[in-house]
Enzyme design. Structure first.
Site, PDB file in Angstrom:
ATOM      1  N   ASP A 246     168.980  48.410  71.995  1.00 17.85           N
ATOM      2  CA  ASP A 246     169.112  48.132  73.423  1.00 17.85           C
ATOM      3  C   ASP A 246     170.361  47.315  73.721  1.00 17.85           C
ATOM      4  OD1 ASP A 246     166.866  49.534  74.182  1.00 17.85           O
ATOM      5  OD2 ASP A 246     165.547  47.870  73.723  1.00 17.85           O
TER       6      ASP A 246
ATOM      7  N   GLU B  62     156.205  78.695  60.152  1.00 19.62           N
ATOM      8  CA  GLU B  62     156.404  77.535  61.039  1.00 19.62           C
ATOM      9  C   GLU B  62     155.138  77.279  61.836  1.00 19.62           C
ATOM     10  OE1 GLU B  62     159.596  78.736  63.598  1.00 19.62           O
ATOM     11  OE2 GLU B  62     161.001  78.964  61.946  1.00 19.62           O
TER      12      GLU B  62
ATOM     13  N   LYS C  50     153.208  76.813  65.279  1.00 19.74           N
ATOM     14  CA  LYS C  50     153.492  77.238  66.648  1.00 19.74           C
ATOM     15  C   LYS C  50     153.188  76.052  67.551  1.00 19.74           C
ATOM     16  CE  LYS C  50     152.892  80.961  69.950  1.00 19.74           C
ATOM     17  NZ  LYS C  50     152.613  80.208  71.163  1.00 19.74           N
TER      18      LYS C  50
ATOM     19  N   ASP D 176     152.830  73.813  70.844  1.00 17.98           N
ATOM     20  CA  ASP D 176     152.349  74.146  72.170  1.00 17.98           C
ATOM     21  C   ASP D 176     153.113  73.338  73.207  1.00 17.98           C
ATOM     22  OD1 ASP D 176     150.864  75.443  73.967  1.00 17.98           O
ATOM     23  OD2 ASP D 176     149.027  74.294  73.655  1.00 17.98           O
TER      24      ASP D 176
ATOM     25  N   ARG E 250     162.615  79.217  79.686  1.00 21.95           N
ATOM     26  CA  ARG E 250     162.561  80.613  79.261  1.00 21.95           C
ATOM     27  C   ARG E 250     162.386  81.533  80.466  1.00 21.95           C
ATOM     28  NH1 ARG E 250     158.149  83.853  77.990  1.00 21.95           N
ATOM     29  NH2 ARG E 250     158.785  85.665  76.801  1.00 21.95           N
TER      30      ARG E 250
ATOM     31  N   GLU F 292     161.302  74.286  71.491  1.00 26.37           N
ATOM     32  CA  GLU F 292     160.126  74.001  72.297  1.00 26.37           C
ATOM     33  C   GLU F 292     160.165  72.534  72.687  1.00 26.37           C
ATOM     34  OE1 GLU F 292     158.294  76.729  72.561  1.00 26.37           O
ATOM     35  OE2 GLU F 292     156.300  76.095  73.205  1.00 26.37           O
TER      36      GLU F 292
ATOM     37  N   TYR G 242     163.967  76.053  66.861  1.00 25.25           N
ATOM     38  CA  TYR G 242     163.591  77.065  65.876  1.00 25.25           C
ATOM     39  C   TYR G 242     164.472  78.304  65.902  1.00 25.25           C
ATOM     40  CZ  TYR G 242     160.890  78.254  70.058  1.00 25.25           C
ATOM     41  OH  TYR G 242     160.509  78.497  71.343  1.00 25.25           O
TER      42      TYR G 242
ATOM     43  N   LYS H 199     157.606  84.645  60.271  1.00 21.39           N
ATOM     44  CA  LYS H 199     158.813  85.414  60.579  1.00 21.39           C
ATOM     45  C   LYS H 199     159.384  86.017  59.303  1.00 21.39           C
ATOM     46  CE  LYS H 199     160.044  82.126  64.236  1.00 21.39           C
ATOM     47  NZ  LYS H 199     160.911  81.034  64.683  1.00 21.39           N
TER      48      LYS H 199
ATOM     49  N   LYS I 216     147.125  82.791  65.877  1.00 20.02           N
ATOM     50  CA  LYS I 216     146.524  81.726  66.675  1.00 20.02           C
ATOM     51  C   LYS I 216     145.328  81.108  65.958  1.00 20.02           C
ATOM     52  CE  LYS I 216     148.775  81.782  70.600  1.00 20.02           C
ATOM     53  NZ  LYS I 216     148.059  82.050  71.764  1.00 20.02           N
TER      54      LYS I 216
ATOM     55  N   CYS J 115     130.670  50.223  93.798  1.00 21.95           N
ATOM     56  CA  CYS J 115     131.077  50.087  92.396  1.00 21.95           C
ATOM     57  C   CYS J 115     129.845  49.968  91.507  1.00 21.95           C
ATOM     58  CB  CYS J 115     131.956  48.848  92.249  1.00 21.95           C
ATOM     59  SG  CYS J 115     132.279  48.414  90.531  1.00 21.95           S
TER      60      CYS J 115
ATOM     61  N   CYS K 125     129.882  46.067  90.257  1.00 21.82           N
ATOM     62  CA  CYS K 125     129.730  44.859  91.074  1.00 21.82           C
ATOM     63  C   CYS K 125     129.196  45.151  92.473  1.00 21.82           C
ATOM     64  CB  CYS K 125     131.062  44.126  91.188  1.00 21.82           C
ATOM     65  SG  CYS K 125     132.249  44.981  92.237  1.00 21.82           S
TER      66      CYS K 125
ATOM     67  N   CYS L  56     137.360  50.381  92.834  1.00 20.30           N
ATOM     68  CA  CYS L  56     136.545  49.257  93.273  1.00 20.30           C
ATOM     69  C   CYS L  56     137.476  48.320  94.052  1.00 20.30           C
ATOM     70  CB  CYS L  56     135.963  48.553  92.057  1.00 20.30           C
ATOM     71  SG  CYS L  56     135.203  46.994  92.496  1.00 20.30           S
TER      72      CYS L  56
ATOM     73  N   CYS M  55     135.740  42.065  90.439  1.00 20.47           N
ATOM     74  CA  CYS M  55     134.767  42.965  89.809  1.00 20.47           C
ATOM     75  C   CYS M  55     134.652  42.658  88.318  1.00 20.47           C
ATOM     76  CB  CYS M  55     135.190  44.413  89.995  1.00 20.47           C
ATOM     77  SG  CYS M  55     134.182  45.566  89.061  1.00 20.47           S
TER      78      CYS M  55
HETATM   79  S1  IVH Z   1     160.019  81.989  67.837  1.00 21.79           S
HETATM   80  C1  IVH Z   1     161.485  85.955  68.878  1.00 21.79           C
HETATM   81  N1  IVH Z   1     158.892  79.861  66.765  1.00 21.79           N
HETATM   82  O1  IVH Z   1     155.926  80.693  71.338  1.00 21.79           O
HETATM   83  C2  IVH Z   1     160.882  84.696  68.524  1.00 21.79           C
HETATM   84  N2  IVH Z   1     158.348  80.427  69.004  1.00 21.79           N
HETATM   85  O2  IVH Z   1     155.161  83.549  72.279  1.00 21.79           O
HETATM   86  C3  IVH Z   1     160.687  83.827  69.687  1.00 21.79           C
HETATM   87  N3  IVH Z   1     156.792  78.885  70.068  1.00 21.79           N
HETATM   88  O3  IVH Z   1     158.250  81.440  73.820  1.00 21.79           O
HETATM   89  C4  IVH Z   1     160.016  82.580  69.481  1.00 21.79           C
HETATM   90  N4  IVH Z   1     156.579  77.512  68.373  1.00 21.79           N
HETATM   91  O4  IVH Z   1     157.636  78.996  73.389  1.00 21.79           O
HETATM   92  C5  IVH Z   1     159.002  80.650  67.851  1.00 21.79           C
HETATM   93  N5  IVH Z   1     157.983  77.984  65.702  1.00 21.79           N
HETATM   94  C6  IVH Z   1     158.104  78.768  66.796  1.00 21.79           C
HETATM   95  C7  IVH Z   1     157.404  78.502  67.991  1.00 21.79           C
HETATM   96  C8  IVH Z   1     157.553  79.360  69.067  1.00 21.79           C
HETATM   97  C9  IVH Z   1     156.210  77.772  69.614  1.00 21.79           C
HETATM   98  C10 IVH Z   1     156.577  79.470  71.417  1.00 21.79           C
HETATM   99  C11 IVH Z   1     157.821  79.724  72.198  1.00 21.79           C
HETATM  100  C12 IVH Z   1     157.813  81.169  72.531  1.00 21.79           C
HETATM  101  C13 IVH Z   1     156.393  81.533  72.357  1.00 21.79           C
HETATM  102  C14 IVH Z   1     156.325  82.968  71.916  1.00 21.79           C
END
Ligand code: IVH
Length: 679
Positions: free
Chosen positions: A40, A117, A119, A121, A140, A180, A232, A296, A320, A414, A417, A432, A437
């Site tokens: 900082d 990798e 996935k 969220d 995207r 992501e 990624y 992949k 998934k 409340c 209280c 409240c 309280c």
């Molecule tokens: S690769 C052609 N790698 O999943 C490959 N996507 O349904 C394109 N996502 O839009 C994506 N983790 O938002 C890739 N390790 C990962 C990911 C990832 C999350 C999401 C991404 C993408 C969606 C595809």
């Protein structure tokens, strides 16, 4: 430009480079070299120099992550290379089908090499670097056209504003990097807790929270949300022709970008399935939400032969995880009162197992959420649990209604209280109205005494209940007026433990500024923000009189937080409590990175060493500390300033963590000495 001008330009350049390097170590490598306070102070110096020398401003200065004016709207951007999505698989069998399909297309008997990798969220984004500098960013969108969100993406700290020039690979002239944007589970839980306390609607999951932050028209709001990015892939990058995904990830790493964690390369689909199982089993332990794994094909030539179908490549699949939700029935609703008086509806359900954990209570957030989802007592509901976040009722199953379900009605008073509860216009929360309280007071004291706040050992919930119920404590300041005699009549408190508690309360009188700020329970002020405020203000008085503009723009502090802090100190009731704390001897050591504070460089600081250091012996380190006016001690207590942890540390490292004593690595210790001018 005169000599001073040149010196200033050099200093500014050095500060920018140092801050970028520390950002990389902190956000990408997870291995900070210096303390937050030193960071900082670098940032502050840079801000001051840039303010004094507007002619030396630069759009990619680390100070520019925050503070740009709100944009009117987001304009559309067409992606040079479409951002594809992934086909899904839901079982290991479907993963097997994917493997068979592509091997048939590639005419390959041999097992294929894959990159595996998690996935994540979050929200898919693209960041563009021109000549190694962050230039723009987009969402995207529908894959072809997204929205320009550069000003907001720039506030994501783990995204470098400059590509690393001195890595093994030279950065390209033009780079579109894809990744992501996520919010870590802990940050998400904290954000929602704070939103609930502040009466704002909570986010349903980390993904929505991240998306909401990126789509803020005011970048200062995005800056105050704890976002991170993991990369990624690459969109357009002329002249870069990797032979494999692995090479792409290597290049991203070399350019200083944060690459998706837990990546593995493996040959054959059985290994991919094993990875899937492993991550599913360990998903609760991860610091971020994942909803599956991505498999992949590693080899780019094979990827090109496979090509794409509609919007997704044939060479990758998202496998998934089973959803972490379950169906159960809502039996009743309880209302609980938090420390800012917010009355939160809590679902009491027939117990149900979700991802190995039995769930019986879940939050219903607030009245608007209940209306929006039309939740009634007796309903069949879907409950979800994300990471270590509190379970929440996601939706009801209306088709299973019998007609005997009852609407959820907020009590007029409340539950603690009996004061009237009130819902202000524009707020989602009922609160409240009584400042006295007991439920609010109990929560306030519980937070104040908690381990990460003033850490008053032995002041547990039962005791707090009794102190409040008997009217012995009407504010946190009253704790410091308690005597052993006051405590003796309480249930289950013998003389010895009463004495111990009084001693523990006494010890908490001297604390650090950041702990004290955190302990006050100012809405939106968590530990990290408290540290930033402490480092900035230096003293409690300075913080209490700081204006909103002064605070907005500090690391992680947006307009919401700044407004909350100033509003807190404006309230007469809070001013009284703060004054009473001071009168009763509570004082915070000023936190400043300014080496000129205090006469000896390490005066008032105590150090405990554990483990082996590389560049100096224990004795040398101890001698340095004592020569600089510090103390070197052999055992850790709450009063210890720092525990320096070398390799093979002993139990002292754990003890430091338990007691909330800051730990320094060897390089942090050396940096601290350097910063203090000790050699
Ligand atoms: S690769 C052609 N790698 O999943 C490959 N996507 O349904 C394109 N996502 O839009 C994506 N983790 O938002 C890739 N390790 C990962 C990911 C990832 C999350 C999401 C991404 C993408 C969606 C595809």
């Amino acid at each position: 430009m005169g000599a001073t001008g040149r010196d200033t330009a050099t200093r500014i350049a050095a500060l920018r480079a140092a801050i970028e390097r520390h950002n990389h170590r902190y956000y990408v490598l997870d291995d900070p070299e210096i303390t937050d306070a030193s960071y900082d102070s670098l940032m502050r110096e840079l801000q001051e120099l840039e303010a004094a020398h507007p002619e030396l401003a630069s759009a990619d200065s680390p100070t520019r992550r925050v503070g740009s004016a709100p944009a009117g709207a987001f304009f559309p951007v067409r992606h040079r290379v479409p951002m594809l999505s992934l086909q899904n698989a839901f079982t290991e069998e479907e993963l097997g089908d994917f493997d068979e399909r592509i091997r048939r297309l590639l005419d390959s008997e041999a097992p294929l090499p894959f990159v595996l990798e998690p996935k994540l969220d979050g929200l898919a984004v693209e960041a563009v670097y021109v000549e190694g500098r962050f230039a723009s960013g987009s969402t995207r969108g529908d894959g072809v056209t997204g929205e320009e969100i550069g000003a907001n993406l720039r506030t994501v700290r783990s995204l470098p504003l400059r590509l690393r020039p001195d890595g093994p690979l030279t950065p390209p002239a033009y780079l579109e990097v894809r990744g992501e944007v996520i919010m870590r589970t802990r940050d998400f839980a904290r954000l929602n807790r704070e939103r609930e306390e502040a009466g704002a609607p909570p986010f349903a999951n980390p993904r929505n929270a991240a998306a909401g932050a990126l789509r803020q028209l005011d970048p200062r709001v995005s800056a105050s949300r704890p976002l991170a990015i993991v990369c990624y892939g690459i969109g357009d990058c002329p002249g870069f022709a990797p032979a494999s995904e692995t090479e792409t990830l290597e290049a991203l790493r070399s350019w200083g970008l944060p690459v998706v964690p837990l990546v593995e390369r493996a040959v054959g689909i059985a290994a991919a399935a094993a990875y899937y199982r492993r991550l599913d089993a360990g998903r609760d332990e991860l610091p971020f939400e994942i909803d599956g794994v991505v498999v992949k094909v590693d080899d780019i030539a094979s990827q090109e032969r496979l090509g794409s179908v509609s919007r997704s490549p044939r060479w990758a699949v998202a496998v998934k995880f089973p959803p972490r939700s379950a169906r159960t029935t809502l039996r009743a609703v309880e209302f609980s009162v938090g420390r800012t008086g917010v009355v939160t509806p809590v679902a009491i359900m027939a117990p149900v197992r979700i991802g190995g954990v039995e769930v019986e209570r879940a939050t219903l957030h607030n009245e608007d959420e209940i209306r929006r989802k039309d939740i009634r007592v007796g309903d069949t509901v879907i409950v979800t649990r994300a990471g270590d976040v509190i379970p929440a009722v996601q939706e009801v199953v209306p088709s299973l209604r019998t007609g005997s379900e009852l609407p959820i009605v907020f009590p007029p008073r409340c539950p603690s209280c009996r004061a009237l509860i009130n819902r202000e216009a524009g707020q989602a929360a009922w609160r409240c109205t009584s400042l006295a309280c007991p439920a609010r007071l109990r929560e306030t004291i519980r937070h104040f005494a908690s381990r990460r706040a003033l850490d008053i050992e032995g002041l547990g919930e039962k005791l707090i209940d009794q102190l409040v119920d008997r009217g012995l404590v009407n504010s946190v300041a009253d704790l410091y007026r308690l005597t052993t005699e006051d405590l003796l009549p309480l249930e289950r408190l013998a003389e010895k433990s009463a004495g111990k508690l009084i001693a523990a309360i006494g010890r908490s009188r001297s604390t650090s500024l950041s702990r004290l700020i955190y302990a006050l329970g100012i809405p939106h002020v968590g530990e990290q923000v408290a540290r930033v405020l402490a480092a900035h203000a230096g003293t409690f008085e300075a913080l209490a009189s700081a204006g909103e503009d002064e605070l907005t723009g500090l690391r992680g502090v947006g307009p919401e937080i700044a407004a909350s802090v100033t509003a807190f100190f404006r309230q007469p009731e809070n001013r009284r409590i703060v004054a009473a704390l001071r009168e009763n001897g509570v004082h915070a050591a000023p936190e400043t990175a300014d080496p000129s504070a205090g006469s000896a460089p390490l005066g008032g600081r105590s150090f405990v060493f554990t483990g082996v250091m590389n560049s100096l012996t224990r004795e040398q380190a101890q001698a340095l500390v004592t020569r600089a006016g510090g103390r070197s001690l052999s055992s850790v207590s709450r009063a210890t300033s720092y525990v320096v942890v070398g390799s093979d540390p002993g139990a002292k490292a754990l003890q430091a963590e338990k007691l909330g004593v800051p730990r320094l690595t060897e390089s942090e210790f050396l940096a601290l000495l350097k910063q203090k001018g000790v050699s």
